[in-house]
Design a protein around this motif. Structure first.
Motif, PDB file in Angstrom:
ATOM      1  N   TRP A   8      -7.151   1.676   0.216  1.00  0.00           N
ATOM      2  CA  TRP A   8      -5.924   2.467   0.298  1.00  0.00           C
ATOM      3  C   TRP A   8      -5.206   2.613  -1.043  1.00  0.00           C
ATOM      4  N   ALA A  14     -11.720  -0.609   8.160  1.00  0.00           N
ATOM      5  CA  ALA A  14     -10.712   0.178   7.448  1.00  0.00           C
ATOM      6  C   ALA A  14     -11.295   1.496   6.969  1.00  0.00           C
ATOM      7  N   PRO A  64      -0.900   5.085   4.502  1.00  0.00           N
ATOM      8  CA  PRO A  64      -1.672   4.017   5.143  1.00  0.00           C
ATOM      9  C   PRO A  64      -0.798   2.854   5.598  1.00  0.00           C
ATOM     10  N   SER A  65       0.313   2.614   4.936  1.00  0.00           N
ATOM     11  CA  SER A  65       1.220   1.543   5.353  1.00  0.00           C
ATOM     12  C   SER A  65       1.786   1.824   6.732  1.00  0.00           C
ATOM     13  N   THR A 112       0.358   5.558  -7.872  1.00  0.00           N
ATOM     14  CA  THR A 112      -0.548   4.803  -6.995  1.00  0.00           C
ATOM     15  C   THR A 112      -1.820   4.542  -7.789  1.00  0.00           C
ATOM     16  N   LEU A 159      -8.029  -4.334   1.724  1.00  0.00           N
ATOM     17  CA  LEU A 159      -7.366  -3.088   2.110  1.00  0.00           C
ATOM     18  C   LEU A 159      -6.897  -2.304   0.889  1.00  0.00           C
ATOM     19  N   PHE A 208       0.832  -1.193   0.000  1.00  0.00           N
ATOM     20  CA  PHE A 208       0.000   0.000   0.000  1.00  0.00           C
ATOM     21  C   PHE A 208       0.877   1.257   0.000  1.00  0.00           C
TER      22      PHE A 208
END
Length: 444
Positions: free
Chosen positions: A434, A403, A99-100, A442, A430, A95
């Motif tokens: 994300w 989440a 968020p990671s 991304t 997830l 991710f």
């Protein structure tokens, strides 16, 4: 490797990689088989090096403990769970960075509140060093990353003394004997000052840095590989003299393949010889007071602090990693190191000096069973056919909801683990929220 990337063994991206660099773990079922006959409270501790899926591994081990009838207080799980360095050195991220980072701290927060004897994060400089970072960069990058993790944890209302004693650091140990000894001495001192001065830690345990060490892969050579036993011994010696508390030694053939049984045994016995036949573990900081070591320690600390200040001025570790600052410096250092080897300015025995045209000693290589991938995939398919898929989907839906709400995800991950959801399925849920990260882009 596919497991660390949240990729199921039957995915096309996993083809040819299943079981090649470690064991394939798709679900709780695999952990049950791995630990069949090995109660979790039998080893002193269990250490998992997965990072992007650190909280998922935590959930799997919590449920495995339940299946074995154990109270979590009876065993200890150590999670590497340092995702920031994945964006710098290894590339085993899933991710985006923001968020990671929060996902990693879910494990830290959960363990602090419910399982404080677990070790929920090991902040690593070793991978960045193996990627080409200098000793100064290794210190600065590791401690800057630590600041990001501590800041995020404190922002959740936790006191630093509640979780700092459970944090560990992992450093590398290349062949510059005195520099490495000084590096560990400087690092411990800087950790103590960071926790005391910046975070107002009061517990002595918060200011004591537990350092794990792996001897260094990039110093080993495929040429004359038996010489790697000597290199590993020197590196292990440096780590011990520098004050490391935990040590793992490379096998001489790791540059060629997964270690063979014989090579792994020699690596282990190297530690035993150092521990029991040399007396070097009987004295704390045996080189303390040496003019050269003290001067070198001070110089490393001074230069690492300058670099840490640069990182903070640029917005902190997470921001500069996203901008490629760490990566740029590491690439430059790695390039300089390689040029020194090619020009003969840095001698590597057996590689650019004292070469032998014909190797006198041949060592065997570990070979992965060719049919392994098919067996793992078949087991995965049988699991999905036999489990209660309605319950699995309910738990995955719960994970999605939690989440979306920005909740700590470990409780929902535990539910998913109990329902035999796969790591890949959890990561897919997830990833839809994300996004899936690729350097420079991304996408969802």
């Amino acid at each position: 490797l596919p497991t660390q990337l949240g990729i199921e063994s039957d995915h096309e991206w996993a083809d040819g990689e299943v079981g090649k660099a470690g064991v394939a773990v798709n679900s709780l079922k695999d952990l049950e088989e791995i630990f069949d006959g090995i109660p979790l409270n039998q080893p002193r501790q269990i250490f998992t090096t997965a990072n992007a899926i650190g909280p998922i591994m935590l959930a799997l081990f919590i449920v495995l403990g339940e299946k074995q009838g154990l109270n979590p207080r009876e065993y200890t799980i150590v999670l590497q769970n340092d995702v920031l360095k994945e964006f710098v050195a290894r590339g085993a991220y899933i991710f985006p960075p923001t968020p990671s980072l929060r996902f990693s701290i879910d494990a830290v927060e959960y363990c602090t509140r419910y399982h404080p004897h677990f070790k929920p994060i090991v902040i690593c400089g070793s991978h960045m060093r193996q990627g080409g970072a200098t000793a100064i960069q290794e210190i600065a990058f590791t401690l800057s990353n630590a600041r990001s993790y501590i800041d995020e944890t404190v922002s959740r209302g936790l006191e630093v003394d509640d979780f700092a004693p459970s944090m560990e650091c992992q450093l590398s140990v290349p062949m510059e004997l005195f520099e490495e000894i000084a590096k560990y001495r400087a690092f411990r001192r800087m950790w103590a000052r960071l926790l005391k001065d910046r975070y107002n830690a009061r517990k002595p345990e918060s200011m004591k840095c537990f350092i794990r060490v792996y001897t260094t892969g990039y110093t080993m050579t495929a040429q004359q590989p038996i010489n790697n036993v000597v290199r590993v011994t020197i590196e292990a010696l440096a780590a011990i003299l520098g004050g490391a508390q935990s040590l793992s030694t490379n096998a001489m053939d790791e540059v060629l393949s997964i270690p063979s049984q014989e090579a792994a045994h020699v690596a282990l016995m190297t530690q035993h010889i150092l521990a029991h036949e040399t007396g070097i573990g009987n004295t704390a900081d045996p080189l303390g007071g040496s003019y050269y070591i003290e001067t070198l320690t001070n110089e490393l600390e001074k230069r690492a602090l300058i670099l840490m200040d640069q990182i903070e001025q640029k917005g902190g570790a997470q921001k500069v990693i996203e901008e490629g600052f760490y990566q740029k410096l590491i690439r430059e250092s790695a390039g300089e190191f390689q040029q020194e080897i090619e020009k003969g300015e840095r001698i590597i025995v057996g590689l650019n000096r004292f070469r032998e045209e014909k190797e006198k000693i041949k060592i065997g290589r570990f070979k992965v069973e060719e049919a392994l991938q098919e067996k793992v995939i078949d087991k995965l398919h049988r699991l999905k056919a036999k489990r209660d898929n309605k319950e699995t989907q309910r738990c995955l839906d719960l994970l999605h909801q939690e989440a979306r709400r920005g909740k700590n995800l470990v409780p929902a991950l535990v539910e998913c683990a109990r329902a035999y959801a796969t790591i890949g399925e959890m990561c897919q849920v997830l990833g839809k929220i994300w996004g899936i990260y690729q350097e420079g882009a991304t996408w969802i």
